[in-house]
Scaffold this motif. Sequence first.
Motif, PDB file in Angstrom:
ATOM      1  N   ALA A 161      11.973   7.202   8.168  1.00 35.95           N
ATOM      2  CA  ALA A 161      11.372   7.989   7.090  1.00 35.95           C
ATOM      3  C   ALA A 161      12.029   7.659   5.751  1.00 35.95           C
ATOM      4  O   ALA A 161      11.355   7.468   4.734  1.00 35.95           O
ATOM      5  CB  ALA A 161      11.501   9.475   7.396  1.00 35.95           C
ATOM      6  N   ARG A 162      13.374   7.579   5.746  1.00 37.85           N
ATOM      7  CA  ARG A 162      14.089   7.272   4.493  1.00 37.85           C
ATOM      8  C   ARG A 162      13.724   5.874   3.984  1.00 37.85           C
ATOM      9  O   ARG A 162      13.559   5.663   2.782  1.00 37.85           O
ATOM     10  CB  ARG A 162      15.599   7.380   4.705  1.00 37.85           C
ATOM     11  CG  ARG A 162      16.087   8.820   4.876  1.00 37.85           C
ATOM     12  CD  ARG A 162      17.607   8.901   4.904  1.00 37.85           C
ATOM     13  NE  ARG A 162      18.059  10.258   5.107  1.00 37.85           N
ATOM     14  CZ  ARG A 162      18.144  11.193   4.153  1.00 37.85           C
ATOM     15  NH1 ARG A 162      17.807  10.881   2.904  1.00 37.85           N
ATOM     16  NH2 ARG A 162      18.577  12.409   4.433  1.00 37.85           N
ATOM     17  N   ALA A 163      13.581   4.924   4.925  1.00 36.45           N
ATOM     18  CA  ALA A 163      13.227   3.559   4.529  1.00 36.45           C
ATOM     19  C   ALA A 163      11.839   3.527   3.890  1.00 36.45           C
ATOM     20  O   ALA A 163      11.619   2.854   2.868  1.00 36.45           O
ATOM     21  CB  ALA A 163      13.282   2.636   5.739  1.00 36.45           C
TER      22      ALA A 163
ATOM     23  N   VAL B  59       8.304   3.637  -1.109  1.00 38.27           N
ATOM     24  CA  VAL B  59       7.356   4.338  -1.983  1.00 38.27           C
ATOM     25  C   VAL B  59       7.890   4.364  -3.415  1.00 38.27           C
ATOM     26  O   VAL B  59       7.164   4.062  -4.372  1.00 38.27           O
ATOM     27  CB  VAL B  59       7.098   5.773  -1.470  1.00 38.27           C
ATOM     28  CG1 VAL B  59       6.318   6.577  -2.518  1.00 38.27           C
ATOM     29  CG2 VAL B  59       6.327   5.746  -0.157  1.00 38.27           C
ATOM     30  N   LEU B  60       9.174   4.700  -3.579  1.00 43.74           N
ATOM     31  CA  LEU B  60       9.777   4.756  -4.913  1.00 43.74           C
ATOM     32  C   LEU B  60       9.840   3.384  -5.565  1.00 43.74           C
ATOM     33  O   LEU B  60       9.673   3.250  -6.778  1.00 43.74           O
ATOM     34  CB  LEU B  60      11.187   5.355  -4.820  1.00 43.74           C
ATOM     35  CG  LEU B  60      11.254   6.835  -4.474  1.00 43.74           C
ATOM     36  CD1 LEU B  60      12.708   7.294  -4.367  1.00 43.74           C
ATOM     37  CD2 LEU B  60      10.530   7.670  -5.527  1.00 43.74           C
ATOM     38  N   GLU B  61      10.079   2.377  -4.745  1.00 41.89           N
ATOM     39  CA  GLU B  61      10.121   1.012  -5.272  1.00 41.89           C
ATOM     40  C   GLU B  61       8.758   0.589  -5.820  1.00 41.89           C
ATOM     41  O   GLU B  61       8.670  -0.050  -6.878  1.00 41.89           O
ATOM     42  CB  GLU B  61      10.561   0.060  -4.157  1.00 41.89           C
ATOM     43  CG  GLU B  61      10.582  -1.414  -4.555  1.00 41.89           C
ATOM     44  CD  GLU B  61      10.850  -2.318  -3.370  1.00 41.89           C
ATOM     45  OE1 GLU B  61      10.252  -3.417  -3.315  1.00 41.89           O
ATOM     46  OE2 GLU B  61      11.640  -1.933  -2.487  1.00 41.89           O
ATOM     47  N   LEU B  62       7.704   0.956  -5.106  1.00 47.72           N
ATOM     48  CA  LEU B  62       6.351   0.549  -5.502  1.00 47.72           C
ATOM     49  C   LEU B  62       5.767   1.436  -6.595  1.00 47.72           C
ATOM     50  O   LEU B  62       4.982   0.961  -7.427  1.00 47.72           O
ATOM     51  CB  LEU B  62       5.423   0.573  -4.279  1.00 47.72           C
ATOM     52  CG  LEU B  62       5.713  -0.459  -3.187  1.00 47.72           C
ATOM     53  CD1 LEU B  62       4.909  -0.160  -1.922  1.00 47.72           C
ATOM     54  CD2 LEU B  62       5.380  -1.868  -3.695  1.00 47.72           C
TER      55      LEU B  62
ATOM     56  N   ASN C   9       0.840  -1.194   0.000  1.00 47.97           N
ATOM     57  CA  ASN C   9       0.000   0.000   0.000  1.00 47.97           C
ATOM     58  C   ASN C   9       0.878   1.249   0.000  1.00 47.97           C
ATOM     59  O   ASN C   9       1.435   1.636   1.029  1.00 47.97           O
ATOM     60  CB  ASN C   9      -0.945  -0.005   1.214  1.00 47.97           C
ATOM     61  CG  ASN C   9      -2.024   1.048   1.092  1.00 47.97           C
ATOM     62  OD1 ASN C   9      -1.741   2.244   1.044  1.00 47.97           O
ATOM     63  ND2 ASN C   9      -3.273   0.613   1.032  1.00 47.97           N
ATOM     64  N   VAL C  10       0.994   1.877  -1.150  1.00 43.27           N
ATOM     65  CA  VAL C  10       1.892   3.026  -1.322  1.00 43.27           C
ATOM     66  C   VAL C  10       1.474   4.192  -0.430  1.00 43.27           C
ATOM     67  O   VAL C  10       2.317   4.865   0.172  1.00 43.27           O
ATOM     68  CB  VAL C  10       1.908   3.473  -2.803  1.00 43.27           C
ATOM     69  CG1 VAL C  10       2.817   4.684  -2.978  1.00 43.27           C
ATOM     70  CG2 VAL C  10       2.381   2.336  -3.695  1.00 43.27           C
ATOM     71  N   LYS C  11       0.177   4.449  -0.372  1.00 38.91           N
ATOM     72  CA  LYS C  11      -0.297   5.590   0.420  1.00 38.91           C
ATOM     73  C   LYS C  11       0.054   5.425   1.893  1.00 38.91           C
ATOM     74  O   LYS C  11       0.407   6.401   2.568  1.00 38.91           O
ATOM     75  CB  LYS C  11      -1.805   5.761   0.251  1.00 38.91           C
ATOM     76  CG  LYS C  11      -2.218   6.261  -1.129  1.00 38.91           C
ATOM     77  CD  LYS C  11      -3.720   6.487  -1.194  1.00 38.91           C
ATOM     78  CE  LYS C  11      -4.132   7.027  -2.557  1.00 38.91           C
ATOM     79  NZ  LYS C  11      -5.604   7.248  -2.642  1.00 38.91           N
ATOM     80  N   ALA C  12      -0.030   4.214   2.402  1.00 41.79           N
ATOM     81  CA  ALA C  12       0.304   3.977   3.804  1.00 41.79           C
ATOM     82  C   ALA C  12       1.791   4.229   4.054  1.00 41.79           C
ATOM     83  O   ALA C  12       2.166   4.848   5.059  1.00 41.79           O
ATOM     84  CB  ALA C  12      -0.070   2.551   4.204  1.00 41.79           C
TER      85      ALA C  12
ATOM     86  N   GLU D  30       8.504   9.916  -7.605  1.00 47.12           N
ATOM     87  CA  GLU D  30       9.852  10.414  -7.281  1.00 47.12           C
ATOM     88  C   GLU D  30       9.882  11.921  -7.017  1.00 47.12           C
ATOM     89  O   GLU D  30      10.503  12.353  -6.033  1.00 47.12           O
ATOM     90  CB  GLU D  30      10.841  10.061  -8.388  1.00 47.12           C
ATOM     91  CG  GLU D  30      12.267  10.503  -8.057  1.00 47.12           C
ATOM     92  CD  GLU D  30      13.262  10.057  -9.117  1.00 47.12           C
ATOM     93  OE1 GLU D  30      14.460  10.331  -8.946  1.00 47.12           O
ATOM     94  OE2 GLU D  30      12.834   9.443 -10.115  1.00 47.12           O
ATOM     95  N   PRO D  31       9.234  12.775  -7.840  1.00 45.44           N
ATOM     96  CA  PRO D  31       9.279  14.218  -7.558  1.00 45.44           C
ATOM     97  C   PRO D  31       8.747  14.563  -6.177  1.00 45.44           C
ATOM     98  O   PRO D  31       9.328  15.398  -5.470  1.00 45.44           O
ATOM     99  CB  PRO D  31       8.406  14.821  -8.669  1.00 45.44           C
ATOM    100  CG  PRO D  31       8.467  13.824  -9.779  1.00 45.44           C
ATOM    101  CD  PRO D  31       8.529  12.490  -9.111  1.00 45.44           C
TER     102      PRO D  31
END
Length: 339
Positions: free
Chosen positions: A285-287, A292-295, A265-268, A300-301
């Motif tokens: 946060a970085r993890a 998010v970028l992986e999914l 779930n990207v939004k989560a 990315e922006p």
Amino acid sequence: MEEEARKLLGEGISKKLLCPGKGEVPSFPNGTKVVFHYRTSLRDGKVLDDSRTLGGHSKPMELILGKKFKLAVWERVVTTMRQGEISEFTCDTKHTALYPLVSQSLRNISAGKDPLEGQRHCCGIAQIHSHHSLGHKDLDELQASPQPLVFTIELLEVLPPGSFQLDVWAMTDEEKLELVPQIHEEGNMLFKQGQIKEASEKYYNGIACLKNLQMKEHPGDQSWIKLDHMITPLLLNYCQCKLLQGQYYEVIEHCTSVLFKYEDNVKAFYKRAKAHAAVWNEREARADFAKVLELDPSLEPSVVKELKVMEAKIRTKDKEDKSRYKGLFSRPPATATTG
């Protein structure tokens, strides 16, 4: 009225009229909403509950007749009253055995708690005969030794079926399910208008509706999963409101619960990442942003922007910390003096 009083006496209920009210006794078909103040006392006059002072504020009781309220005697006595009437009803023990559980729920509500908090998943009579504490000494004593009670009731309002919007607790399962999309849309409209607190309340009510239905299903069954898929977007919208309200740890908790079930779930991940960044959990946060970028690489922006904001805040905080503690451990040595 005398005929009704005789009927009540035959049922173990004694009525004493204190103020006659106005007009005739209305009809009370199932689905009627009655609004009334109540005071519950022992026969020696000791007051257990009073809706005018419960929880530090005055809030009348609301009942929908025919919904099998746990304390059936309240439905029985209000249907003998005129609007505006105040009467005192002394009720035999057979009518009051479940009052400790009802009182516990009402006290929980007045304190902003779950009305079922502290109650076991068994029928009311089974709870009464158990030795489980209700969390209130007076209710525990009443539960251990049931006795007649005196209810002083002022009938404030009588609303016929169809003249009011049902509270969620009074709805059927079908009505709750039909209501959720409407609640969701109302929440979205409030959010767009910048009414964040009101929107979060709408989302919360929608979640509560669905959770109530989900509790009746077996976890993992198709019906349970279907309801969970309806809960998730509402919960994430609720989290967005909480982000804007600064309730970051609540956001982390809810998003983690979503990701426990739905790992992609990207939004989560995105909302949890923002919450971690807000409470200086840089590594977490970085993890989450990396996930998010992986999914969804198209984000990315947005991720780059959030990372820059976080890094800028961390640099500012580091400077403030250095300034705050500057000189703390580098005081000049004390000058020796001679006498």
